[in-house]
Design a protein around this motif. Structure first.
Motif, PDB file in Angstrom:
ATOM      1  N   ASP A 346       0.860  -1.185   0.000  1.00  0.00           N
ATOM      2  CA  ASP A 346       0.000   0.000   0.000  1.00  0.00           C
ATOM      3  C   ASP A 346       0.893   1.230   0.000  1.00  0.00           C
ATOM      4  O   ASP A 346       2.094   1.139   0.243  1.00  0.00           O
ATOM      5  CB  ASP A 346      -0.933  -0.005   1.221  1.00  0.00           C
ATOM      6  CG  ASP A 346      -2.173   0.882   0.991  1.00  0.00           C
ATOM      7  OD1 ASP A 346      -2.269   1.516  -0.082  1.00  0.00           O
ATOM      8  OD2 ASP A 346      -3.038   0.934   1.893  1.00  0.00           O
ATOM      9  N   ASP A 347       0.287   2.398  -0.267  1.00  0.00           N
ATOM     10  CA  ASP A 347       1.114   3.605  -0.387  1.00  0.00           C
ATOM     11  C   ASP A 347       1.481   4.198   0.967  1.00  0.00           C
ATOM     12  O   ASP A 347       2.526   4.810   1.116  1.00  0.00           O
ATOM     13  CB  ASP A 347       0.381   4.665  -1.207  1.00  0.00           C
ATOM     14  CG  ASP A 347      -0.819   5.186  -0.458  1.00  0.00           C
ATOM     15  OD1 ASP A 347      -1.809   4.445  -0.339  1.00  0.00           O
ATOM     16  OD2 ASP A 347      -0.758   6.312   0.069  1.00  0.00           O
ATOM     17  N   ARG A 351      -3.455   5.966  10.142  1.00  0.00           N
ATOM     18  CA  ARG A 351      -3.839   5.548  11.506  1.00  0.00           C
ATOM     19  C   ARG A 351      -3.490   4.080  11.773  1.00  0.00           C
ATOM     20  O   ARG A 351      -3.332   3.665  12.907  1.00  0.00           O
ATOM     21  CB  ARG A 351      -5.338   5.696  11.690  1.00  0.00           C
ATOM     22  CG  ARG A 351      -5.826   7.101  11.730  1.00  0.00           C
ATOM     23  CD  ARG A 351      -7.326   7.055  12.000  1.00  0.00           C
ATOM     24  NE  ARG A 351      -7.881   8.358  12.249  1.00  0.00           N
ATOM     25  CZ  ARG A 351      -8.283   9.186  11.303  1.00  0.00           C
ATOM     26  NH1 ARG A 351      -8.149   8.843  10.029  1.00  0.00           N
ATOM     27  NH2 ARG A 351      -8.793  10.356  11.608  1.00  0.00           N
ATOM     28  N   GLY A 352      -3.450   3.281  10.715  1.00  0.00           N
ATOM     29  CA  GLY A 352      -3.141   1.856  10.872  1.00  0.00           C
ATOM     30  C   GLY A 352      -4.382   0.985  10.850  1.00  0.00           C
ATOM     31  O   GLY A 352      -4.272  -0.237  10.784  1.00  0.00           O
ATOM     32  N   THR A 354      -6.722   0.681   8.493  1.00  0.00           N
ATOM     33  CA  THR A 354      -6.949   0.034   7.201  1.00  0.00           C
ATOM     34  C   THR A 354      -6.041  -1.183   7.063  1.00  0.00           C
ATOM     35  O   THR A 354      -6.492  -2.268   6.672  1.00  0.00           O
ATOM     36  CB  THR A 354      -6.648   1.016   6.040  1.00  0.00           C
ATOM     37  OG1 THR A 354      -7.388   2.201   6.274  1.00  0.00           O
ATOM     38  CG2 THR A 354      -6.994   0.440   4.695  1.00  0.00           C
TER      39      THR A 354
HETATM   40  P1  AMP Z   1      -5.205   4.298   7.783  1.00  0.00           P
HETATM   41  O1  AMP Z   1      -6.231   3.295   8.135  1.00  0.00           O
HETATM   42  O2  AMP Z   1      -5.552   5.629   8.449  1.00  0.00           O
HETATM   43  O3  AMP Z   1      -3.816   3.855   8.065  1.00  0.00           O
HETATM   44  O4  AMP Z   1      -5.356   4.588   6.233  1.00  0.00           O
HETATM   45  C1  AMP Z   1      -4.387   4.269   5.288  1.00  0.00           C
HETATM   46  C2  AMP Z   1      -5.013   4.284   3.926  1.00  0.00           C
HETATM   47  O5  AMP Z   1      -5.513   5.590   3.650  1.00  0.00           O
HETATM   48  C3  AMP Z   1      -4.014   3.956   2.824  1.00  0.00           C
HETATM   49  O6  AMP Z   1      -4.587   2.930   2.036  1.00  0.00           O
HETATM   50  C4  AMP Z   1      -3.883   5.215   2.003  1.00  0.00           C
HETATM   51  O7  AMP Z   1      -3.958   4.935   0.623  1.00  0.00           O
HETATM   52  C5  AMP Z   1      -5.048   6.066   2.396  1.00  0.00           C
HETATM   53  N1  AMP Z   1      -4.644   7.471   2.593  1.00  0.00           N
HETATM   54  C6  AMP Z   1      -3.444   7.969   2.840  1.00  0.00           C
HETATM   55  N2  AMP Z   1      -3.485   9.295   2.978  1.00  0.00           N
HETATM   56  C7  AMP Z   1      -4.757   9.656   2.824  1.00  0.00           C
HETATM   57  C8  AMP Z   1      -5.451  10.891   2.843  1.00  0.00           C
HETATM   58  N3  AMP Z   1      -4.802  12.027   3.083  1.00  0.00           N
HETATM   59  N4  AMP Z   1      -6.783  10.872   2.637  1.00  0.00           N
HETATM   60  C9  AMP Z   1      -7.440   9.729   2.411  1.00  0.00           C
HETATM   61  N5  AMP Z   1      -6.839   8.530   2.366  1.00  0.00           N
HETATM   62  C10 AMP Z   1      -5.513   8.483   2.573  1.00  0.00           C
END
Ligand code: AMP
Length: 461
Positions: A346-347, A351-352, A354
């Protein structure tokens, strides 16, 4: 996180702006708007939702004129309210003016408080309105003099398109945080300006060049010209390459697709994994996963399928719904995963939540080992220049080590791209040239305390 589009001297200016905004829809889905300029008379149509929901044939017919500017918005400053929808329009002593803005002004609150203390009345919560006030109060007579005066007072990130009288103006802040590119329509020669080149492809325009950091570009009845209002200190947002821009775009002449392939390749060298196959988290991880698989010599499989019809509109940013949201969006393919040791790319991890959900999904679908690889470094700090990242406390990497994050997301192993690897992948040898503050804490434009309260929640799941 917004997209802007502008066109000068085309009989179907509003229709083309509508198409351009479609191509920029990934930059913001909360609201959209178009202002057309018919011999100095401005016509605005704006609304909440996606471009296709707001504009129909009848709405577009109400936007006459040969100049148009448009905006798609994802709230990073000012809240998600109908009155904050852009482009913003105003009347001042030189007539009507409309502006569309991508980026965040870090000292907007300070300026706003000062102006309000002097009696100014603001009608939106948007930082962009500060610019319009500064222009009106500058005392200058011409639009460009007003603009230069206003730009000297603001700091932060702004890629702007502005129309008034017979003019189209495009501006990029001295750091060039957000992209902005100039093009011409094949055939008619009409000028177009957009956040990303993918908007040009759709309307058969070709890229001429990027608007330079610190440049004001003008096209009007007198022709085309440029002026520099501040010395450039180029620090373009590297996160555009990591996540935000479309891979079929070029930013400052650098292909986002190629950057992402290179990020994946570099990641495979920096964080190899003993595995049977590589799969991306679609769509954000697809191109980097391809680069990883090529470099590692492993098969590339689409082990997770994304449902493209799930909008962010009904997924609220509450934690319980976010967990559910991942399942709504992504479904694993057990046939590909059963008994396999997989690398999932993933890119970014923000928050972790996802990543943990994805690791669980893959295991439930039969994966024997799950190795998570991230094509950017750990996100340590929030962005104040227009990318929607949550507050520091919510960023998992601000309080946990890589191994702790690995445990949190329940992966067999976790590897990130290094800051050096990222810089190399986007084609620069030194840190100069890109802003990577969210990864390194090195903020190129100082952030006043008041800007901190503007931090909003990450809405996408
Ligand atoms: P998280 O669950 O918060 O770790 O979300 C990570 C996921 O959110 C990754 O799959 C990213 O592709 C995506 N992501 C990263 N930055 C953003 C952003 N600024 N807004 C929305 N999605 C994001």
């Amino acid at each position: 996180m917004c997209g802007v589009f502008a066109i000068y001297d085309h009989p179907e200016a509003a229709n083309l702006a509508y198409l351009g905004l479609h191509a920029l829809q990934h930059r913001g889905q909360e609201s959209a708007g178009i202002v057309s300029n018919d011999d100095g008379m401005l016509h605005a149509r704006v609304g909440m939702g996606r471009v296709a929901e707001i504009f129909g044939r009848d709405t577009l017919r109400q936007l006459p004129g040969r100049i148009a500017i448009g905006h798609v918005r994802y709230t990073t400053a000012g809240g998600s309210l109908p009155r904050n929808v852009q482009p913003l329009t105003a009347q001042n002593r030189t007539g009507s003016v409309a502006v569309a803005h991508n980026g965040n002004l870090v000292n907007a609150d300070e300026i706003r408080e000062r102006l309000e203390a002097e009696g100014a009345i603001f009608s939106t919560m948007s930082d962009t309105e500060v610019l319009l006030h500064l222009m009106a109060r500058s005392g200058a007579r011409g639009l460009l003099d007003q603009l230069v005066a206003a730009l000297r007072a603001v700091r932060g990130a702004y890629s702007l398109v502005i129309t008034a009288a017979d003019k189209l103006v495009a501006v990029r802040d001295p750091n060039g945080f957000r992209p902005l590119v100039l093009g011409r329509m094949r055939g008619t020669g009409a000028y177009v300006v957009a956040s990303e080149t993918c908007a040009f492809d759709l309307i058969d325009a070709e890229r001429v060049r990027d608007i330079a950091p610190g440049e004001i570009w003008v096209r009007d009845g007198k022709g085309e010209r440029s002026l520099s209002f501040a010395p450039p200190r180029r620090t373009t947002c590297v996160f555009e390459h990591v996540y935000f821009a479309r891979p079929d775009s070029q930013i400052d002449g650098v292909s986002v697709y190629e950057s992402r392939i290179e990020m994946g390749r570099t990641l495979a060298r920096e964080a190899p994994a003993d595995a049977d196959l590589v799969l991306p988290v679609p769509d954000s991880g697809v191109v980097a996963a391809l680069g990883y698989a090529r470099e590692a010599g492993l098969p590339f499989e689409m082990g997770l399928i994304r449902n493209h019809y799930v909008g962010r509109t009904f997924i609220e940013p509450e934690d319980s719904i976010r967990h559910f949201g991942v399942k709504l969006k992504l479904n694993p393919v057990p046939k590909i995963l059963e008994g396999k040791r997989v690398v999932v790319v993933d890119d970014s991890i923000v928050r972790g939540t996802t990543s943990r959900k994805i690791v669980r999904l893959l295991r439930q679908a039969g994966a024997r080992e799950v190795h998570v690889r991230i094509s950017s470094p750990p996100v340590h700090g929030p962005c104040y220049y227009g990318i929607d990242t949550p507050t520091r406390a919510e960023l998992v990497a601000s309080s946990q080590s890589v191994d702790e994050i690995r445990a949190t997301i329940e992966a067999d192993s976790l590897g990130y791209l290094s800051p050096e690897g990222l810089r190399r992948s986007v084609g620069c040898q030194t840190r100069r040239g890109f802003c990577d503050a969210c990864f390194t804490g090195d903020y190129p434009v100082p952030v006043p305390r008041t800007a901190h309260k503007r931090q909003l929640r990450l809405i996408e799941v």
